[in-house]
Design an enzyme around this catalytic site. Structure first.
Site, PDB file in Angstrom:
ATOM      1  N   ASP A 132      16.774 -55.591  92.387  1.00 33.86           N
ATOM      2  CA  ASP A 132      17.188 -55.308  91.020  1.00 33.86           C
ATOM      3  C   ASP A 132      16.184 -55.970  90.065  1.00 33.86           C
ATOM      4  O   ASP A 132      14.993 -55.758  90.194  1.00 33.86           O
ATOM      5  CB  ASP A 132      18.624 -55.796  90.790  1.00 33.86           C
ATOM      6  CG  ASP A 132      19.217 -55.318  89.475  1.00 33.86           C
ATOM      7  OD1 ASP A 132      19.758 -54.204  89.430  1.00 33.86           O
ATOM      8  OD2 ASP A 132      19.133 -56.069  88.489  1.00 33.86           O
ATOM      9  N   TYR A 262      18.010 -57.341  79.175  1.00 31.76           N
ATOM     10  CA  TYR A 262      17.738 -55.909  79.013  1.00 31.76           C
ATOM     11  C   TYR A 262      17.112 -55.633  77.649  1.00 31.76           C
ATOM     12  O   TYR A 262      16.200 -54.814  77.517  1.00 31.76           O
ATOM     13  CB  TYR A 262      19.022 -55.101  79.184  1.00 31.76           C
ATOM     14  CG  TYR A 262      19.410 -54.866  80.623  1.00 31.76           C
ATOM     15  CD1 TYR A 262      19.293 -53.608  81.201  1.00 31.76           C
ATOM     16  CD2 TYR A 262      19.895 -55.902  81.414  1.00 31.76           C
ATOM     17  CE1 TYR A 262      19.641 -53.383  82.524  1.00 31.76           C
ATOM     18  CE2 TYR A 262      20.245 -55.701  82.730  1.00 31.76           C
ATOM     19  CZ  TYR A 262      20.116 -54.444  83.287  1.00 31.76           C
ATOM     20  OH  TYR A 262      20.451 -54.236  84.604  1.00 31.76           O
ATOM     21  N   HIS A 312      22.708 -51.222  96.923  1.00 29.02           N
ATOM     22  CA  HIS A 312      21.950 -51.938  95.904  1.00 29.02           C
ATOM     23  C   HIS A 312      21.964 -53.450  96.125  1.00 29.02           C
ATOM     24  O   HIS A 312      20.960 -54.124  95.901  1.00 29.02           O
ATOM     25  CB  HIS A 312      22.567 -51.579  94.542  1.00 29.02           C
ATOM     26  CG  HIS A 312      21.868 -52.149  93.363  1.00 29.02           C
ATOM     27  ND1 HIS A 312      20.924 -51.458  92.647  1.00 29.02           N
ATOM     28  CD2 HIS A 312      21.973 -53.356  92.751  1.00 29.02           C
ATOM     29  CE1 HIS A 312      20.487 -52.199  91.647  1.00 29.02           C
ATOM     30  NE2 HIS A 312      21.107 -53.358  91.689  1.00 29.02           N
TER      31      HIS A 312
END
Length: 337
Positions: A132, A262, A312
């Site tokens: 990630d 982000y 994931h």
């Protein structure tokens, strides 16, 4: 609803706090920010230092099941020659490295902080692994610290087409399926990205005010990103481990500062990066959107593995597969640069 009820009345934080505290931990200030990290040395004195970096909505909790096999393979049915000293920092703004108190903590700044951390620990050569966000930070380490980072291993590497003519003309069937999944992410599964890249502070008030809100925001990602064969997130990842991860966000009030990553990253997500020449290993699990040709465009790929189970959150879902692949990658005798 079942998870929320169990979190409120059945889950025992103190038990899992004690498990976390079985690992040696430290904090240090780097570039004005408190940085928390696990530092677990192998019984093998000549073990290779390995820097593990988590992602969002993960934490150091992702690594609880792999630290033992990585540091002490002999006690887990492995070869002592595959041992690592493990260093696992919490990303600034996450968990015990948070909240951040200023803006500007983007991927490059974090990578520089990691290089400084390894320097302070006295490690002249080291490997890095991450999934990630960790699959973005780890390769960046290879770019900024190639004299010390000897190898990079990643899972869940996102490969973004540049739009160059012919770039996607010769995709394998697996690559085509991953490209379709990437398009589905953009169309259906990217709501969290839109919010966290544009309005992380607004989101922070809601998630810091409501434990159920924080739980839902994270668990939705485990529902969507874990092994597709799992009906519920807790079918893929142990229920208590899921809640320990969520608890770290809740108890440290880092919903906003973790989302800030982000906001910082979106400023240059689509800016082409210098190709990394550090030897790179890539593990691809179900729900990953890694296209090999694009990965080789940006990285010196010397090791490639594909798996038909997991997802994931590989370190939590299939720790055995991830550990074996990390060992295999760093066992490879790459050419000396």
């Amino acid at each position: 609803q079942g998870l929320a009820n169990y979190w409120a009345s059945g889950y025992d934080w103190r038990t899992h706090e004690a498990r976390l505290n079985e690992f040696t931990q430290y904090t240090t200030e780097i570039d004005g920010q408190n940085v928390h990290f696990l530092h677990v040395r192998s019984p093998q004195p000549d073990a290779l230092p390995l820097l593990l970096t988590h992602g969002w909505p993960g934490s150091i909790v992702e690594f609880l099941d792999i630290i033992g096999p990585l540091t002490d393979p002999a006690s887990h049915g492995g070869d002592p020659a595959d041992a690592f000293h493990v260093i696992a920092p919490s990303i600034p703004g996450f968990g015990l490295s948070g909240p951040t108190r200023e803006t500007g903590w983007d991927i490059t700044r974090i990578a520089h902080a990691w290089a400084e951390l390894m320097n302070r620990l006295g490690y002249e050569r080291y490997g890095a692994q991450g999934g990630d966000t960790g699959a973005v930070i780890s390769p960046e380490l290879g770019r900024i610290d190639p004299d010390h980072a000897i190898g990079i291993h990643v899972n869940n590497l996102v490969t973004i087409p540049s739009g160059a003519p012919g770039e996607l003309d010769e995709l394998t069937q697996s690559d085509q399926q991953r490209l379709q999944l990437m398009q589905r992410w953009q169309n259906e599964m990217s709501g969290y990205i839109a919010v966290q890249t544009t309005r992380p502070q607004t989101l922070a008030y809601a998630l810091t005010d409501s434990p159920v809100g924080q739980l839902a925001w994270i668990i939705e990602k485990f529902k969507e990103w874990t092994d597709p064969a799992a009906e519920l997130p807790e079918d893929a990842v142990d229920r208590d481990t899921l809640l320990t991860n969520v608890s770290l966000y809740w108890l440290t009030a880092t919903a906003g500062s973790s989302a800030q990553l982000y906001y910082e990253g979106a400023k240059d997500w689509f800016t082409p990066k210098q190709r990394s020449e550090v030897p790179t290993g890539i593990a691809v699990f179900p729900m990953d959107v890694t296209i090999r040709g694009l990965a080789e465009r940006d990285h010196n790929v010397v090791h490639w593995s594909e798996f038909d189970r997991g997802g994931h959150f590989a370190a939590m879902e299939t720790p055995d597969l991830l550990v074996d692949d990390v060992r295999a990658f760093f066992r490879t005798p790459w050419p000396i640069r």
